[in-house]
Design a protein around this motif. Structure first.
Motif, PDB file in Angstrom:
ATOM      1  N   LEU B 153       0.843  -1.189   0.000  1.00 27.26           N
ATOM      2  CA  LEU B 153       0.000   0.000   0.000  1.00 27.26           C
ATOM      3  C   LEU B 153       0.884   1.246   0.000  1.00 27.26           C
ATOM      4  O   LEU B 153       1.883   1.303   0.711  1.00 27.26           O
ATOM      5  CB  LEU B 153      -0.891   0.017   1.244  1.00 27.26           C
ATOM      6  N   THR B 154       0.488   2.226  -0.804  1.00 27.44           N
ATOM      7  CA  THR B 154       1.076   3.560  -0.712  1.00 27.44           C
ATOM      8  C   THR B 154      -0.043   4.502  -0.297  1.00 27.44           C
ATOM      9  O   THR B 154      -1.220   4.220  -0.530  1.00 27.44           O
ATOM     10  CB  THR B 154       1.661   4.008  -2.062  1.00 27.44           C
ATOM     11  N   THR B 155       0.324   5.592   0.353  1.00 29.17           N
ATOM     12  CA  THR B 155      -0.690   6.474   0.935  1.00 29.17           C
ATOM     13  C   THR B 155      -0.297   7.932   0.711  1.00 29.17           C
ATOM     14  O   THR B 155       0.813   8.215   0.262  1.00 29.17           O
ATOM     15  CB  THR B 155      -0.802   6.229   2.453  1.00 29.17           C
ATOM     16  N   PRO B 156      -1.198   8.847   1.058  1.00 27.63           N
ATOM     17  CA  PRO B 156      -0.822  10.263   0.936  1.00 27.63           C
ATOM     18  C   PRO B 156       0.390  10.631   1.797  1.00 27.63           C
ATOM     19  O   PRO B 156       1.027  11.657   1.566  1.00 27.63           O
ATOM     20  CB  PRO B 156      -2.084  11.009   1.414  1.00 27.63           C
ATOM     21  N   THR B 157       0.690   9.815   2.812  1.00 28.34           N
ATOM     22  CA  THR B 157       1.849  10.125   3.658  1.00 28.34           C
ATOM     23  C   THR B 157       3.141   9.478   3.143  1.00 28.34           C
ATOM     24  O   THR B 157       4.190   9.646   3.748  1.00 28.34           O
ATOM     25  CB  THR B 157       1.613   9.671   5.119  1.00 28.34           C
ATOM     26  N   SER B 158       3.045   8.707   2.053  1.00 26.94           N
ATOM     27  CA  SER B 158       4.264   8.092   1.497  1.00 26.94           C
ATOM     28  C   SER B 158       4.970   9.129   0.621  1.00 26.94           C
ATOM     29  O   SER B 158       4.536   9.395  -0.486  1.00 26.94           O
ATOM     30  CB  SER B 158       3.917   6.864   0.639  1.00 26.94           C
ATOM     31  N   ASP B 159       6.051   9.704   1.136  1.00 25.66           N
ATOM     32  CA  ASP B 159       6.738  10.759   0.368  1.00 25.66           C
ATOM     33  C   ASP B 159       7.749  10.146  -0.598  1.00 25.66           C
ATOM     34  O   ASP B 159       7.889   8.933  -0.702  1.00 25.66           O
ATOM     35  CB  ASP B 159       7.380  11.777   1.313  1.00 25.66           C
ATOM     36  N   ASP B 160       8.447  11.017  -1.325  1.00 23.93           N
ATOM     37  CA  ASP B 160       9.364  10.520  -2.342  1.00 23.93           C
ATOM     38  C   ASP B 160      10.532   9.735  -1.753  1.00 23.93           C
ATOM     39  O   ASP B 160      11.172   8.956  -2.447  1.00 23.93           O
ATOM     40  CB  ASP B 160       9.884  11.687  -3.197  1.00 23.93           C
ATOM     41  N   ALA B 161      10.824   9.964  -0.487  1.00 23.50           N
ATOM     42  CA  ALA B 161      11.880   9.180   0.150  1.00 23.50           C
ATOM     43  C   ALA B 161      11.373   7.768   0.466  1.00 23.50           C
ATOM     44  O   ALA B 161      12.114   6.798   0.414  1.00 23.50           O
ATOM     45  CB  ALA B 161      12.337   9.862   1.441  1.00 23.50           C
ATOM     46  N   ARG B 162      10.100   7.684   0.772  1.00 22.43           N
ATOM     47  CA  ARG B 162       9.564   6.407   1.221  1.00 22.43           C
ATOM     48  C   ARG B 162       9.075   5.527   0.060  1.00 22.43           C
ATOM     49  O   ARG B 162       9.133   4.291   0.140  1.00 22.43           O
ATOM     50  CB  ARG B 162       8.402   6.666   2.191  1.00 22.43           C
ATOM     51  N   LEU B 163       8.566   6.155  -1.011  1.00 23.31           N
ATOM     52  CA  LEU B 163       8.008   5.371  -2.120  1.00 23.31           C
ATOM     53  C   LEU B 163       8.973   4.301  -2.647  1.00 23.31           C
ATOM     54  O   LEU B 163       8.558   3.154  -2.843  1.00 23.31           O
ATOM     55  CB  LEU B 163       7.566   6.300  -3.250  1.00 23.31           C
ATOM     56  N   PRO B 164      10.263   4.636  -2.867  1.00 24.38           N
ATOM     57  CA  PRO B 164      11.156   3.581  -3.371  1.00 24.38           C
ATOM     58  C   PRO B 164      11.272   2.397  -2.403  1.00 24.38           C
ATOM     59  O   PRO B 164      11.395   1.250  -2.837  1.00 24.38           O
ATOM     60  CB  PRO B 164      12.506   4.302  -3.513  1.00 24.38           C
ATOM     61  N   VAL B 165      11.228   2.676  -1.096  1.00 24.76           N
ATOM     62  CA  VAL B 165      11.288   1.602  -0.095  1.00 24.76           C
ATOM     63  C   VAL B 165      10.099   0.667  -0.279  1.00 24.76           C
ATOM     64  O   VAL B 165      10.221  -0.553  -0.206  1.00 24.76           O
ATOM     65  CB  VAL B 165      11.247   2.194   1.339  1.00 24.76           C
ATOM     66  N   ILE B 166       8.945   1.256  -0.544  1.00 27.64           N
ATOM     67  CA  ILE B 166       7.723   0.460  -0.664  1.00 27.64           C
ATOM     68  C   ILE B 166       7.716  -0.343  -1.959  1.00 27.64           C
ATOM     69  O   ILE B 166       7.471  -1.548  -1.956  1.00 27.64           O
ATOM     70  CB  ILE B 166       6.471   1.362  -0.614  1.00 27.64           C
ATOM     71  N   VAL B 167       7.985   0.347  -3.079  1.00 26.85           N
ATOM     72  CA  VAL B 167       7.787  -0.332  -4.366  1.00 26.85           C
ATOM     73  C   VAL B 167       8.921  -1.292  -4.700  1.00 26.85           C
ATOM     74  O   VAL B 167       8.765  -2.140  -5.579  1.00 26.85           O
ATOM     75  CB  VAL B 167       7.574   0.672  -5.526  1.00 26.85           C
ATOM     76  N   SER B 168      10.059  -1.195  -3.984  1.00 31.92           N
ATOM     77  CA  SER B 168      11.189  -2.053  -4.353  1.00 31.92           C
ATOM     78  C   SER B 168      10.833  -3.525  -4.201  1.00 31.92           C
ATOM     79  O   SER B 168      11.358  -4.364  -4.913  1.00 31.92           O
ATOM     80  CB  SER B 168      12.412  -1.703  -3.510  1.00 31.92           C
ATOM     81  N   ASN B 169       9.955  -3.856  -3.268  1.00 39.98           N
ATOM     82  CA  ASN B 169       9.581  -5.259  -3.073  1.00 39.98           C
ATOM     83  C   ASN B 169       8.197  -5.584  -3.623  1.00 39.98           C
ATOM     84  O   ASN B 169       7.700  -6.688  -3.424  1.00 39.98           O
ATOM     85  CB  ASN B 169       9.608  -5.586  -1.574  1.00 39.98           C
ATOM     86  N   ALA B 170       7.554  -4.596  -4.248  1.00 41.96           N
ATOM     87  CA  ALA B 170       6.168  -4.804  -4.681  1.00 41.96           C
ATOM     88  C   ALA B 170       6.105  -5.667  -5.928  1.00 41.96           C
ATOM     89  O   ALA B 170       7.019  -5.679  -6.744  1.00 41.96           O
ATOM     90  CB  ALA B 170       5.499  -3.460  -4.939  1.00 41.96           C
ATOM     91  N   SER B 171       5.002  -6.399  -6.052  1.00 41.81           N
ATOM     92  CA  SER B 171       4.728  -7.094  -7.311  1.00 41.81           C
ATOM     93  C   SER B 171       3.220  -7.113  -7.485  1.00 41.81           C
ATOM     94  O   SER B 171       2.480  -6.731  -6.579  1.00 41.81           O
ATOM     95  CB  SER B 171       5.319  -8.507  -7.286  1.00 41.81           C
ATOM     96  N   GLY B 172       2.771  -7.510  -8.689  1.00 41.38           N
ATOM     97  CA  GLY B 172       1.330  -7.534  -8.968  1.00 41.38           C
ATOM     98  C   GLY B 172       0.841  -6.172  -9.398  1.00 41.38           C
ATOM     99  O   GLY B 172       0.662  -5.901 -10.571  1.00 41.38           O
ATOM    100  N   PHE B 173       0.609  -5.297  -8.435  1.00 36.95           N
ATOM    101  CA  PHE B 173       0.344  -3.892  -8.698  1.00 36.95           C
ATOM    102  C   PHE B 173       0.624  -3.110  -7.420  1.00 36.95           C
ATOM    103  O   PHE B 173       0.944  -3.696  -6.380  1.00 36.95           O
ATOM    104  CB  PHE B 173      -1.089  -3.654  -9.215  1.00 36.95           C
ATOM    105  N   VAL B 174       0.563  -1.790  -7.524  1.00 38.45           N
ATOM    106  CA  VAL B 174       0.726  -0.952  -6.345  1.00 38.45           C
ATOM    107  C   VAL B 174      -0.646  -0.383  -6.001  1.00 38.45           C
ATOM    108  O   VAL B 174      -1.356   0.128  -6.863  1.00 38.45           O
ATOM    109  CB  VAL B 174       1.735   0.187  -6.598  1.00 38.45           C
ATOM    110  N   TYR B 175      -1.012  -0.501  -4.739  1.00 34.88           N
ATOM    111  CA  TYR B 175      -2.307  -0.020  -4.273  1.00 34.88           C
ATOM    112  C   TYR B 175      -2.094   1.367  -3.690  1.00 34.88           C
ATOM    113  O   TYR B 175      -1.291   1.541  -2.781  1.00 34.88           O
ATOM    114  CB  TYR B 175      -2.820  -0.991  -3.197  1.00 34.88           C
ATOM    115  N   TYR B 176      -2.823   2.350  -4.226  1.00 30.50           N
ATOM    116  CA  TYR B 176      -2.748   3.686  -3.640  1.00 30.50           C
ATOM    117  C   TYR B 176      -3.983   3.940  -2.782  1.00 30.50           C
ATOM    118  O   TYR B 176      -5.106   3.974  -3.286  1.00 30.50           O
ATOM    119  CB  TYR B 176      -2.616   4.771  -4.723  1.00 30.50           C
ATOM    120  N   VAL B 177      -3.758   4.112  -1.494  1.00 32.23           N
ATOM    121  CA  VAL B 177      -4.818   4.455  -0.544  1.00 32.23           C
ATOM    122  C   VAL B 177      -5.000   5.967  -0.652  1.00 32.23           C
ATOM    123  O   VAL B 177      -4.146   6.731  -0.226  1.00 32.23           O
ATOM    124  CB  VAL B 177      -4.401   4.052   0.885  1.00 32.23           C
TER     125      VAL B 177
END
Lengths: 406, 270
Positions: B153-177
């Protein structure tokens, strides 16, 4: 027992105590708890912050509170010398304010204007509402509807202090559900709100931070016992719901191997019936941001806890306690509702001190073991709170009639 | 190619976004929830999120909280959820199914056993609200070993520093809350959603689906113009619950709403 160089180094940088602890929260909250962690690290190392906290604890909370030798309980138990650490004499009547004072100063440093908290017995809610009144901050307290009913005096205290008390009706409408709703509020109000967790649980850094703010209890006991008896205590006994009063007493002594440390969980009606003894009757799981021992069914669904004491009525426990349990440094036992109730009455009659039902669990266990210990054994019992809030519950349990006045 | 990858490829070829639906297993009971699940592809659901009940759904609003309570009261278990998916797979081998819920029931089951059983049942992905990247390491190897996508999950609080941390392990799709909040409450503006999707896509080539606060066919259509998928949950759950209250068929009421949502999504880029 596993032997380590120190038992006081945890958690690791990811908030883990062994397999316990961690940060099991919704993504929305991750940046928030990371910022709390960063702000806390800076505050912890800032002498100005520490000095300000010490001043408030002295001038406002009334610390240090006494380490009181309870001669009549000692005589009644017939063995170890019983000392009571008088957290009940703090402003607002319990240890909870030690943590609230620390976290509220941190929240102010972070520029947060709105404070939310969960409460079970209402002691943490009252302490939070108190410091919010002191510093002029908006305060919202989540409290289970069931607890609101059984802790009515505390609810009114919070309202007088200017807090909004939001009843929680989901689930069993107790502390666990109040925590769920507080988390839902925080995830919705991320910009201006600080979640002031009341015990050594929740996502990292809360278990470590709350522990640090409560360690003033054990640090004072160490100095006071050295002054009174010229040596360290032989044993420490404290009650455990989430476990913050216990952790505050225990932690400064964890590396003193001569000190026997005992945590007392709420056994409710007994472990084969409804109870709140997460360590003895539960198994590891993930809830409210951390991995810890939980009461749960075979499918990982969380079970309702029960204790006569609303403050212990929680199906989990702080993750550091789970770790100390697994490595064997601390003994964890449990006592039942009726044993706590008997201890409540005994302490009140013999010492003129009305203990909280929570603290009465520690008293009840001390009563069981003190008689078998030598007369020069020094036992410290954490009188974590006063029992004024519990008189209705006790009256009901004893079948007493207050002449309709309560 | 995984079912999710195949589905997004097909949607790209049709130049349209996915309608992602959420319903809770065993809500209001097993039979009705199976009827709803089985009917979803024909009603226009492109990807199915299937809720696993939990006693303490911290990230959910009232609609899904009550759904979880009904599900547990109706005997909802992880084992039962997987049995329902296996039953669905007898009639549908193409529609991706993602399990959504909280970590403890899976941890309690054992992550290796759960992932193996889920793959056997026909599960394609997993969304666990309380397992952020910092803690997901203990589950990801078992997901990968069983070809289950772990959707972060990515959210409005996921900033540009955090997004790479989240998506680096993601697969399937990215869910934006799309909102900071719980399910089924407030809705984000189109411009905020558009900006967020653009920002996320700077960090990943995966599809981005948007959820939280999407209730109507119009809102779903709006999101379908901005993202690769629109997720609707609480509105579907509420439609079923309200029908049940009125003494009507909850599954058919929910499917009627899904058909309207699907029409909205399919007409969005027309």
């Amino acid at each position: 027992m596993t032997s380590l160089n120190t038992y006081r180094a945890g958690p690791d940088e990811r908030g883990h105590f062994g397999i316990f602890g961690g940060r099991f929260v919704a993504e929305t909250l991750m940046p928030l708890i990371l910022s709390v962690e960063q702000a806390y690290q800076q505050a912890k190392d800032d002498p100005a912050f520490q000095a300000e906290l010490r001043t408030w604890l002295k001038q406002y909370v009334g610390r240090p509170n006494p380490l009181y030798f309870a001669a009549r309980l000692t005589e009644a138990f017939g063995g170890a010398k019983i000392y009571l650490k008088r957290e009940d004499l703090n402003h607002t009547g319990a240890h909870k304010i030690n943590n609230c004072m620390g976290q509220i100063l941190l929240a102010s440093r972070m520029g947060k204007k709105r404070i939310i908290a969960e409460t079970g017995a209402g002691q943490h809610g009252v302490a939070t509402a108190t410091v919010c009144a002191l510093l002029g901050l908006e305060c919202v307290i989540y409290m289970g509807a069931t607890d609101i009913e059984r802790q009515a005096p505390n609810v009114y205290r919070m309202k007088l202090l200017g807090a909004e008390v939001r009843p929680v009706t989901s689930g069993a409408a107790t502390l666990k559900d109040a925590m769920n709703d507080a988390l839902r509020d925080w995830v919705t109000n991320v910009d201006d709100t600080y979640y002031l967790i009341g015990t050594v649980a929740g996502p990292h850094p809360f278990p470590a931070m709350v522990r640090d703010f409560q360690c003033v209890i054990g640090e004072e006991v160490r100095a006071q016992m050295l002054e009174a008896e010229g040596r360290l205590p032989d044993s420490l006994v404290a009650c455990i719901g989430g476990g913050s009063n216990a952790m505050g007493l225990f932690h400064p002594f964890l590396d003193d191997s001569s000190v026997r440390i005992i945590g007392v969980e709420a056994g409710g009606h007994g472990l084969d019936k409804l109870h709140a003894a997460s360590l003895t009757g539960g198994r590891p799981g993930v809830l409210h941001g951390n991995r810890t021992y939980l009461l749960q069914d075979g499918d990982g669904q969380i079970q309702e806890a029960h204790s006569i004491s609303a403050g212990l009525d929680y199906p989990g426990i702080g993750p550091e306690h789970s770790w100390l349990h697994d490595i064997g440094r601390v003994e964890y036992v449990w006592v039942k509702d009726d044993e706590a109730l008997a201890a409540f009455q005994q302490c009140t009659r013999l010492e003129g001190i009305i203990p909280a039902l929570e603290s009465s669990h520690a008293l009840a266990h001390a009563a069981k073991i003190a008689g078998g210990l030598p007369k020069d054994h020094l036992m410290v019992l954490n009188m974590s709170g006063r029992g004024d809030k519990d008189v209705n519950t006790v009256a009901r349990a004893l079948g007493d009639d207050f002449g309709g006045s309560l | 190619m995984s079912r999710l990858a195949a589905r997004f490829a097909k949607l790209a070829a049709e130049n349209r976004a996915a309608l992602v639906t959420y319903s809770m297993a065993f809500d209001p009971d097993r039979a009705a929830s199976q009827e709803l699940l089985n009917g979803l592809p024909a009603a226009g659901a492109d990807i199915i999120e299937f809720g696993m009940p939990f006693t303490d759904p911290m990230a959910d609003g009232p609609a899904i909280q009550y759904a979880a309570q009904r599900s547990l009261a109706a005997g909802g278990t992880l084992k039962g959820v997987l049995e329902m998916i296996a039953a669905f797979r007898q009639g549908d081998s193409e529609t991706p199914i993602i399990l959504m819920g909280y970590y403890n029931p899976i941890y309690s089951c054992g992550v290796e056993k759960f992932c193996a059983d889920a793959a056997t049942a026909g599960v394609d992905g997993l969304i666990l609200v309380d397992l952020p990247p910092e803690e997901a390491g203990e589950l990801l190897p078992s997901c990968r070993a069983n070809d289950i996508d772990f959707i972060f999950l990515t959210t409005p609080t996921s900033d540009d520093a955090r997004l790479p941390v989240i998506v680096s392990n993601a697969s399937g799709f990215v869910y934006y809350v799309s909102i900071a909040g719980i399910t089924g409450t407030a809705s984000a503006s189109a411009s905020a959603i558009g900006d967020a999707v653009t920002r996320i896509k700077r960090h990943t080539t995966l599809s981005v689906c948007v959820g939280f606060g999407i209730k109507t066919p119009e809102q779903a259509a709006e999101v379908a113009r901005l993202a690769d998928g629109a997720v609707v949950g609480s509105a579907i759950v509420a439609a079923a619950a309200e029908a049940k209250e009125r003494g009507e068929n909850p599954a058919q009421a929910a499917l009627a709403l899904v058909r309207e949502l699907a029409a909205g999504v399919r007409g969005a880029r027309g």
